[in-house]
Design a protein around this motif. Structure first.
Motif, mmCIF file in Angstrom:
data_model
loop_
_atom_site.group_PDB
_atom_site.id
_atom_site.type_symbol
_atom_site.label_atom_id
_atom_site.label_comp_id
_atom_site.label_asym_id
_atom_site.label_seq_id
_atom_site.Cartn_x
_atom_site.Cartn_y
_atom_site.Cartn_z
ATOM 1 N N GLY A 125 0.838 -1.201 0.000
ATOM 2 C CA GLY A 125 0.000 0.000 0.000
ATOM 3 C C GLY A 125 0.864 1.239 0.000
ATOM 4 N N THR A 126 0.629 2.127 -0.940
ATOM 5 C CA THR A 126 1.412 3.344 -1.053
ATOM 6 C C THR A 126 0.704 4.502 -0.357
ATOM 7 O OG1 THR A 126 0.370 3.768 -3.196
ATOM 8 C CG2 THR A 126 2.498 2.651 -3.213
ATOM 9 N N SER A 127 1.466 5.542 -0.105
ATOM 10 C CA SER A 127 0.932 6.726 0.562
ATOM 11 C C SER A 127 -0.165 7.369 -0.277
ATOM 12 C CB SER A 127 2.061 7.732 0.808
ATOM 13 O OG SER A 127 1.540 8.965 1.254
ATOM 14 N N LYS A 128 -1.145 7.918 0.403
ATOM 15 C CA LYS A 128 -2.237 8.590 -0.294
ATOM 16 C C LYS A 128 -1.883 10.020 -0.691
ATOM 17 C CE LYS A 128 -6.076 6.040 1.839
ATOM 18 N NZ LYS A 128 -7.322 6.174 2.626
ATOM 19 N N VAL A 129 -0.716 10.499 -0.247
ATOM 20 C CA VAL A 129 -0.374 11.901 -0.472
ATOM 21 C C VAL A 129 -0.310 12.224 -1.964
ATOM 22 C CG1 VAL A 129 1.395 13.671 -0.154
ATOM 23 C CG2 VAL A 129 0.860 12.087 1.705
ATOM 24 N N ALA A 130 0.430 11.402 -2.733
ATOM 25 C CA ALA A 130 0.557 11.665 -4.168
ATOM 26 C C ALA A 130 -0.794 11.601 -4.853
ATOM 27 C CB ALA A 130 1.530 10.662 -4.792
ATOM 28 N N TRP A 131 -1.592 10.626 -4.470
ATOM 29 C CA TRP A 131 -2.914 10.471 -5.082
ATOM 30 C C TRP A 131 -3.793 11.676 -4.771
ATOM 31 C CZ3 TRP A 131 -7.698 9.665 -2.446
ATOM 32 C CH2 TRP A 131 -8.776 9.403 -3.294
ATOM 33 N N VAL A 132 -3.775 12.146 -3.529
ATOM 34 C CA VAL A 132 -4.591 13.298 -3.144
ATOM 35 C C VAL A 132 -4.146 14.546 -3.894
ATOM 36 C CG1 VAL A 132 -5.150 14.859 -1.243
ATOM 37 C CG2 VAL A 132 -5.187 12.393 -0.864
ATOM 38 N N LEU A 133 -2.820 14.741 -4.027
ATOM 39 C CA LEU A 133 -2.315 15.914 -4.732
ATOM 40 C C LEU A 133 -2.749 15.911 -6.195
ATOM 41 C CD1 LEU A 133 1.306 16.244 -3.284
ATOM 42 C CD2 LEU A 133 -0.649 17.734 -2.847
ATOM 43 N N VAL A 134 -2.619 14.750 -6.845
ATOM 44 C CA VAL A 134 -3.047 14.647 -8.240
ATOM 45 C C VAL A 134 -4.551 14.858 -8.354
ATOM 46 C CG1 VAL A 134 -3.285 13.061 -10.189
ATOM 47 C CG2 VAL A 134 -1.132 13.189 -8.948
ATOM 48 N N LYS A 135 -5.287 14.302 -7.423
ATOM 49 C CA LYS A 135 -6.744 14.448 -7.428
ATOM 50 C C LYS A 135 -7.139 15.924 -7.328
ATOM 51 C CE LYS A 135 -10.782 12.086 -6.741
ATOM 52 N NZ LYS A 135 -11.258 10.904 -7.465
#
Length: 242
Positions: free
Chosen positions: A16-26
């Motif tokens: 499981g990877t950090s949600k930080v990158a996903w949230v930033l892209v979102k």
């Protein structure tokens, strides 16, 4: 930056990877996608708020998974061909929820990662066609892999149609449309190749095909309406010149 090995990439994806990158892209990229491509979505409520699920879209573009992610509340994990997971781009795709699959062979690592993602209660996007089919007029031949993984994980499978992402001759924005169908329950099914094939051929793919044709018909109506308005304006100007 050295490439991750196939095994290392899957170890990261399963952990499981950090949600930080996903949230930033979102937050940064997705509003741009929605605005630029005039996105229209139906059936968003068919994606469950909790628990594992398999979203099964047709596949026209590298960007399909990103468009699906743009219109869903939950984080979407997805397979991509192993060639994409090299260098910095590969690590970035892992952060966004992607993981590699070797094409043209049975990839046990990819299957194990898909099951691990569903086992922890996340949403997985799997393309039944297995590869991109760029022809905007037709869909490819579905495989049973997505249905079988859904059955083995006990996760409902959501037939999904997407249009407007296929390769185009002119680099102009085009409306992207996504239709999420009603979830297909798999609780009472055995994970056999025969039942996975039947689920795909008799339920999953006919629904996707029908929705895909319906979505493709809609832009034509819109274009015809715009053309009619343009013709009306032209006629009006000509009358005033006479």
């Amino acid at each position: 930056m050295p490439d991750l090995s196939h095994e290392e990439a899957h170890e990261i994806a399963r952990r499981g990877t950090s949600k930080v990158a996903w949230v930033l892209v979102k937050l940064l990229m997705m509003p741009v996608l929605r605005l630029l491509f005039m996105m229209r979505v139906t059936g968003r409520e068919n994606v469950p708020d909790h628990g594992p699920a398999v979203i099964a879209p047709n596949h026209k573009s590298f960007w399909d998974a990103f468009f699906v992610s743009a219109v869903t509340k939950r984080r979407i994990f997805f397979m991509g061909k192993s060639e994409l997971f090299r260098g910095r781009r590969g690590r970035f795709l892992l952060l966004l929820g992607g993981f590699p699959v070797k094409r043209g062979e049975s990839d046990g690592e990819a299957i194990a990662t898909a099951k691990a993602i569903l086992a922890r209660g996340d949403v997985l996007a799997l393309f039944p066609e297995g590869t991109r089919v760029s022809d905007p007029l037709s869909l490819g031949t579905p495989r049973r892999g997505a249905a079988r993984i859904a059955i083995e994980a006990g996760a409902p499978i959501i037939p999904t149609a997407i249009t407007g992402t296929e390769k185009r001759r002119w680099p102009l924005p085009r409306r992207v449309q996504i239709a999420f169908g009603e979830p297909v329950p798999v609780d009472d099914l055995s994970a056999t190749p025969e039942l996975a094939h039947a689920l795909t051929a008799q339920t999953l793919w006919p629904t996707i095909d029908e929705d895909y044709r319906r979505l493709r018909a809609r832009p034509g109506v819109i274009a015809a309406g715009v053309a009619a308005v343009g013709l009306g304006v032209l006629v009006h100007k000509l009358r005033h010149r006479q």
